[in-house]
Design an enzyme around this catalytic site. Structure first.
Site, PDB file in Angstrom:
ATOM      1  N   GLU A   1       0.804  -1.233   0.000  1.00 55.36           N
ATOM      2  CA  GLU A   1       0.000   0.000   0.000  1.00 55.36           C
ATOM      3  C   GLU A   1       0.835   1.282   0.000  1.00 55.36           C
ATOM      4  O   GLU A   1       0.284   2.368  -0.144  1.00 55.36           O
ATOM      5  CB  GLU A   1      -1.019  -0.008   1.143  1.00 55.36           C
ATOM      6  CG  GLU A   1      -0.458   0.052   2.544  1.00 55.36           C
ATOM      7  CD  GLU A   1      -0.239  -1.323   3.143  1.00 55.36           C
ATOM      8  OE1 GLU A   1      -0.114  -2.310   2.381  1.00 55.36           O
ATOM      9  OE2 GLU A   1      -0.184  -1.422   4.390  1.00 55.36           O
ATOM     10  N   ASN A   2       2.153   1.175   0.147  1.00 59.47           N
ATOM     11  CA  ASN A   2       2.964   2.383  -0.033  1.00 59.47           C
ATOM     12  C   ASN A   2       3.087   2.758  -1.509  1.00 59.47           C
ATOM     13  O   ASN A   2       3.608   3.822  -1.840  1.00 59.47           O
ATOM     14  CB  ASN A   2       4.350   2.221   0.607  1.00 59.47           C
ATOM     15  CG  ASN A   2       5.106   1.024   0.095  1.00 59.47           C
ATOM     16  OD1 ASN A   2       4.537  -0.044  -0.103  1.00 59.47           O
ATOM     17  ND2 ASN A   2       6.386   1.190  -0.139  1.00 59.47           N
TER      18      ASN A   2
END
Lengths: 218, 232
Positions: free
Chosen positions: A46-47
Site C-alpha cells: 500500500e505504499n
C-alpha cells in the site's frame, strides 16, 4: 498445532489464481512464500506498488524500493509504482481481491481490533482501517490466544476497533474459522493434532460446530 | 518558463515560521525531504503541526525534530518505529492525531484538487469517526474528511527541472506528489536538478505549477529502515 509458517501455508490455499492480494505485516508476509507455483498472483503493497517481488540479493538493496513494512524488496516484470492516493484508491474501489492481516482481537460479528492498546501501545492503524473498510474478502492470521492465555476470538472486542463486521475468515495455530453473516465463529477445520475441545476452550466468542470437523491439510 | 530555483534548503524555508502546519513527503525513511528537515532542525522553528505518514526514527527524519521539541502536533497514520515519539505521546508532551493512511493520502489529494472534503468508509464505527459527519451512499456508511490546509509542503523527488516539474523514483514516490499538490507553498528538493527541456513532458509526475521552490539537494543518506535480503 501450527507454527507461524504453518498458518501462512494454510492461508496460501485461500488465494485464487489471477488475484490481487494485499499482505499485512507479520504472519501475512510469510504467505507470499507459499503461493502455488504457476499461480499468477499480484501482491499489492500500500505504499505504492503492484507486483511486489522477493527480497533483493545481498548488496542489491535499493533504499527507494521498499514495501509497507519498510523492508527492502524488488519489483517483477510487469510491476507498477504509484502514489499513496492511487494506492488507496484501488483499495477503496475494491480492485484488490483479498486482504490478509494480523489482529489482536476479532469479534463473533467480524469486528477487528489491531492498532492500539490504550495507555500501553500506540503504533497507529497505518492502512489497516482503509483495507478492512473496503476489501471484498478479509482473512485474519493470528494466534488463537494472547500471551496471557486469553482468547482473541471474543463475543465483542475490548480494544479500540479497526473496522466493523468485516472479517470473513480466521486462521490460527489451532483452527480455520469462518465468521457467519448472522454472527458466530463457524469451525471449519482443526489444525493437525488439535481436538475440538481444545478449540472450544480457546474460543470465548460463540463457536458453531456442525458435524465432524476435518483436520486441515497443510 | 518560470524559474523556481533557490540556492539551498536554508533559503527555501526562510519564511517557514513557528506555529505553522507543514507536510512532509515520504513513507518511513523512504523519499523523505532530508535537506529540508536538516534545515528545520538548524533553524529551530517550534510549535509545528506536522503532517507525515510516519514520524521518522529516533535519530533521523522527523525524529530529529521531535528530539528538539519542535513539534507541537503530529498527524500521522503509523508511528511505531520511534521510541522518543511514543514517550512524548504517552506522557502528553506531544499532541497526536492518528488517521487511516488512505484518509491521509486522500485529504492531500483533495487539497491539491481543490475539493473541500472527501467521503471514505475507513474508520466508520471506530474512534476515528468521533465527531465526524457520517453519510450513507448506496447502503454503505462513509465519513466526511476535510481537505488538509498546510502552510508548507516539503517533498523530495528524484529529478526536477528549474520550472518545478518533478519525477519520482520507485516507491519513494509515495506521499510526495500528492503533498506537493497540497501545500500553500511547496518546496521540492531533488537529487538531480536539470534545465527545462531535459525532462520528457510525458514522464512528469508533478507539474511545476504545484511547486514554488526547488533546489538541488546534497549529501543524501537514504537510510534503510529494514534491510531484508535473500541468499544467492
Amino acid at each position: 498445532m501450527l507454527d507461524k509458517e504453518g498458518i501462512a501455508k494454510r492461508i496460501a490455499k485461500e488465494i485464487n489464481d489471477g488475484s490481487y492480494v494485499n499482505l499485512g505485516i507479520g504472519i501475512p508476509t510469510l504467505v507470499a512464500n507459499y503461493i502455488p507455483a504457476g499461480f499468477n498472483v499480484v501482491l499489492q503493497s500500500e505504499n505504492g506498488l503492484l507486483g511486489m517481488g522477493p527480497f533483493p540479493y545481498d548488496g542489491e538493496e535499493d533504499a527507494d524500493l521498499i514495501n509497507a513494512g519498510k523492508q527492502t524488496i524488488t519489483t517483477l516484470p510487469g510491476s507498477a509504482v504509484f502514489d499513496s492516493a492511487m494506492s488507496f484508491g484501488m483499495i477503496r474501489a475494491q480492485k484488490v481481491d483479498l486482504t490478509i492481516l494480523g489482529a489482536m482481537e476479532v469479534s463473533e460479528n467480524g469486528d477487528i481490533a489491531n492498532w492500539k492498546i490504550p495507555g500501553k501501545m500506540v503504533k497507529g492503524m497505518g492502512g489497516a482501517m482503509d483495507l478492512v473498510a473496503s476489501a471484498k474478502n478479509i482473512i485474519v492470521a493470528m494466534q488463537h490466544v494472547n500471551k496471557a492465555g486469553e482468547s482473541k476470538l471474543l463475543p465483542a472486542c475490548s480494544l479500540p476497533l479497526t473496522g466493523v463486521r468485516c472479517v470473513k475468515k480466521i486462521v490460527t495455530e489451532l483452527a480455520v474459522l469462518s465468521v457467519l453473516p448472522e454472527g458466530g465463529f463457524k469451525l471449519e477445520e482443526r489444525a493437525p493434532g488439535v481436538s475440538v475441545d481444545q478449540i472450544k476452550q480457546a474460543t470465548a466468542g460463540k463457536l458453531i460446530i456442525e458435524g465432524e470437523i476435518p483436520e486441515m491439510v497443510v | 518558463m518560470i524559474n523556481k530555483t533557490v540556492k539551498d534548503a536554508d533559503e527555501a524555508i526562510r519564511d517557514l515560521a513557528d506555529g505553522m502546519t507543514i507536510m512532509f513527503g515520504g513513507f518511513g525513511l523512504c523519499g523523505i525531504p532530508e535537506n529540508c528537515i536538516s534545515a528545520l532542525v538548524k533553524k529551530g522553528v517550534k510549535n509545528l503541526t506536522c503532517i507525515s505518514n510516519n514520524a521518522g526514527v529516533d535519530d533521523f527524519g522527523i525524529g530529529l525534530m521531535l528530539h528538539q521539541r519542535q513539534v507541537k502536533k503530529m498527524i500521522s497514520s503509523y508511528v511505531g518505529e520511534n521510541a522518543e515519539f511514543e514517550r512524548q505521546l504517552l506522557s502528553g508532551e506531544l499532541e497526536v492525531e492518528l488517521i487511516p493512511q488512505g484518509t491521509l493520502a486522500t485529504r492531500c489529494l483533495a487539497a491539491g484538487y481543490g475539493m473541500p472534503a472527501i467521503y471514505t468508509p475507513a474508520g466508520v464505527g471506530t474512534e476515528v469517526a468521533e465527531g465526524k459527519e457520517v453519510r450513507n451512499f448506496n447502503g454503505k456508511d462513509y465519513l466526511m474528511e476535510m481537505a488538509f490546509d498546510a502552510d508548507f509542503a516539503l517533498v523530495k523527488a528524484w529529478k526536477g527541472d528549474t520550472a518545478g516539474n518533478l519525477i519520482f523514483r520507485s516507491t519513494s514516490r509515495n506521499f510526495n506528489p500528492i503533498m506537493a499538490m497540497a501545500g500553500k507553498i511547496t518546496i521540492a528538493e531533488v537529487e538531480e536538478l536539470v534545465e527545462p527541456g531535459e525532462l520528457n513532458p510525458d514522464h512528469i509526475h508533478t507539474p511545476g505549477i504545484y511547486v514554488h521552490r526547488i533546489f538541488q539537494g546534497k549529501n543524501y543518506q537514504k537510510r534503510i529502515e529494514q534491510r531484508t535480503v535473500r541468499n544467492r
